[in-house]
Design a protein around this motif. Sequence first.
Motif, PDB file in Angstrom:
ATOM      1  N   HIS A  56      33.156  63.234  63.799  1.00 47.62           N
ATOM      2  CA  HIS A  56      33.640  63.760  62.514  1.00 47.62           C
ATOM      3  C   HIS A  56      35.099  63.356  62.281  1.00 47.62           C
ATOM      4  O   HIS A  56      35.476  63.022  61.159  1.00 47.62           O
ATOM      5  CB  HIS A  56      33.508  65.286  62.470  1.00 47.62           C
ATOM      6  CG  HIS A  56      32.153  65.771  62.075  1.00 47.62           C
ATOM      7  ND1 HIS A  56      31.869  66.236  60.822  1.00 47.62           N
ATOM      8  CD2 HIS A  56      30.998  65.856  62.775  1.00 47.62           C
ATOM      9  CE1 HIS A  56      30.595  66.594  60.762  1.00 47.62           C
ATOM     10  NE2 HIS A  56      30.046  66.374  61.934  1.00 47.62           N
ATOM     11  N   GLY A  59      35.090  59.428  61.819  1.00 48.67           N
ATOM     12  CA  GLY A  59      34.194  58.916  60.787  1.00 48.67           C
ATOM     13  C   GLY A  59      33.093  58.034  61.339  1.00 48.67           C
ATOM     14  O   GLY A  59      32.376  57.384  60.583  1.00 48.67           O
ATOM     15  N   TYR A  62      28.458  61.726  61.526  1.00 46.23           N
ATOM     16  CA  TYR A  62      28.573  63.076  60.991  1.00 46.23           C
ATOM     17  C   TYR A  62      27.268  63.800  61.298  1.00 46.23           C
ATOM     18  O   TYR A  62      26.301  63.680  60.557  1.00 46.23           O
ATOM     19  CB  TYR A  62      28.817  63.053  59.484  1.00 46.23           C
ATOM     20  CG  TYR A  62      30.086  62.342  59.086  1.00 46.23           C
ATOM     21  CD1 TYR A  62      31.327  62.961  59.226  1.00 46.23           C
ATOM     22  CD2 TYR A  62      30.050  61.040  58.592  1.00 46.23           C
ATOM     23  CE1 TYR A  62      32.501  62.314  58.867  1.00 46.23           C
ATOM     24  CE2 TYR A  62      31.211  60.385  58.229  1.00 46.23           C
ATOM     25  CZ  TYR A  62      32.428  61.021  58.373  1.00 46.23           C
ATOM     26  OH  TYR A  62      33.585  60.370  58.019  1.00 46.23           O
ATOM     27  N   ARG A  84      30.906  51.198  56.775  1.00 50.04           N
ATOM     28  CA  ARG A  84      31.833  51.459  55.669  1.00 50.04           C
ATOM     29  C   ARG A  84      31.895  50.244  54.732  1.00 50.04           C
ATOM     30  O   ARG A  84      32.012  50.405  53.522  1.00 50.04           O
ATOM     31  CB  ARG A  84      33.218  51.787  56.209  1.00 50.04           C
ATOM     32  CG  ARG A  84      33.187  53.070  57.025  1.00 50.04           C
ATOM     33  CD  ARG A  84      34.351  53.963  56.676  1.00 50.04           C
ATOM     34  NE  ARG A  84      34.295  55.177  57.457  1.00 50.04           N
ATOM     35  CZ  ARG A  84      33.776  56.317  57.037  1.00 50.04           C
ATOM     36  NH1 ARG A  84      33.255  56.386  55.849  1.00 50.04           N
ATOM     37  NH2 ARG A  84      33.760  57.375  57.798  1.00 50.04           N
ATOM     38  N   ALA A 116      27.003  64.107  52.305  1.00 48.55           N
ATOM     39  CA  ALA A 116      27.461  62.724  52.477  1.00 48.55           C
ATOM     40  C   ALA A 116      28.015  62.145  51.184  1.00 48.55           C
ATOM     41  O   ALA A 116      29.082  61.516  51.178  1.00 48.55           O
ATOM     42  CB  ALA A 116      26.311  61.853  52.986  1.00 48.55           C
ATOM     43  N   HIS A 119      31.409  63.932  50.378  1.00 44.30           N
ATOM     44  CA  HIS A 119      32.532  63.888  51.314  1.00 44.30           C
ATOM     45  C   HIS A 119      32.801  62.530  51.960  1.00 44.30           C
ATOM     46  O   HIS A 119      33.741  62.420  52.756  1.00 44.30           O
ATOM     47  CB  HIS A 119      32.323  64.920  52.427  1.00 44.30           C
ATOM     48  CG  HIS A 119      32.288  66.317  51.923  1.00 44.30           C
ATOM     49  ND1 HIS A 119      33.422  67.013  51.566  1.00 44.30           N
ATOM     50  CD2 HIS A 119      31.252  67.154  51.684  1.00 44.30           C
ATOM     51  CE1 HIS A 119      33.086  68.224  51.162  1.00 44.30           C
ATOM     52  NE2 HIS A 119      31.779  68.327  51.205  1.00 44.30           N
ATOM     53  N   THR A 120      32.010  61.532  51.650  1.00 40.36           N
ATOM     54  CA  THR A 120      32.224  60.205  52.240  1.00 40.36           C
ATOM     55  C   THR A 120      32.129  59.153  51.138  1.00 40.36           C
ATOM     56  O   THR A 120      31.614  59.438  50.049  1.00 40.36           O
ATOM     57  CB  THR A 120      31.165  59.872  53.325  1.00 40.36           C
ATOM     58  OG1 THR A 120      29.905  59.590  52.683  1.00 40.36           O
ATOM     59  CG2 THR A 120      31.005  60.995  54.340  1.00 40.36           C
TER      60      THR A 120
END
Length: 151
Positions: A56, A59, A62, A84, A116, A119-120
Amino acid sequence: MNPPLRIRPYAESDVPEMVAAARESFADVSPWMPWCHARYSATDALEWVRATEEGHVTGAMYDFAILDGAGRYAGGCGLNQISRLNGVANLGYWVRSSLTGRGIAPAAVREVSAWAFEHTPLHRLEIVVAVANTRSQRVAPWLTESITSMA
């Protein structure tokens, strides 16, 4: 109707129930998830909790504990294999054997996918399922439904 449940980051206090859940679910889960073995221990669970805490922070992953409506540890659901660059991650899940067939996995998939996308920077989630894992295959359409209802 969704079963009442919640997801939250793993905590060291989950360790005893994680061990009980893994041992009870060995026959059902181990063919698909090699971490689930007959001698799953508190040490194994604690290492997982610490790995998820680090994941967490960095990154890298999660992962969340799934708690049923009574607040009992029901299993896990989370994101891994995060790219990413491509904005994509794998969404995985498992539910302890004594609680399967109650809609917990689909509800957890909806919760984690909503988390997800909020928050990402991810914009695509994938569920990778073994051909013979029919139980897990039945959950996968819930991801599509979840994403469609968010649009």
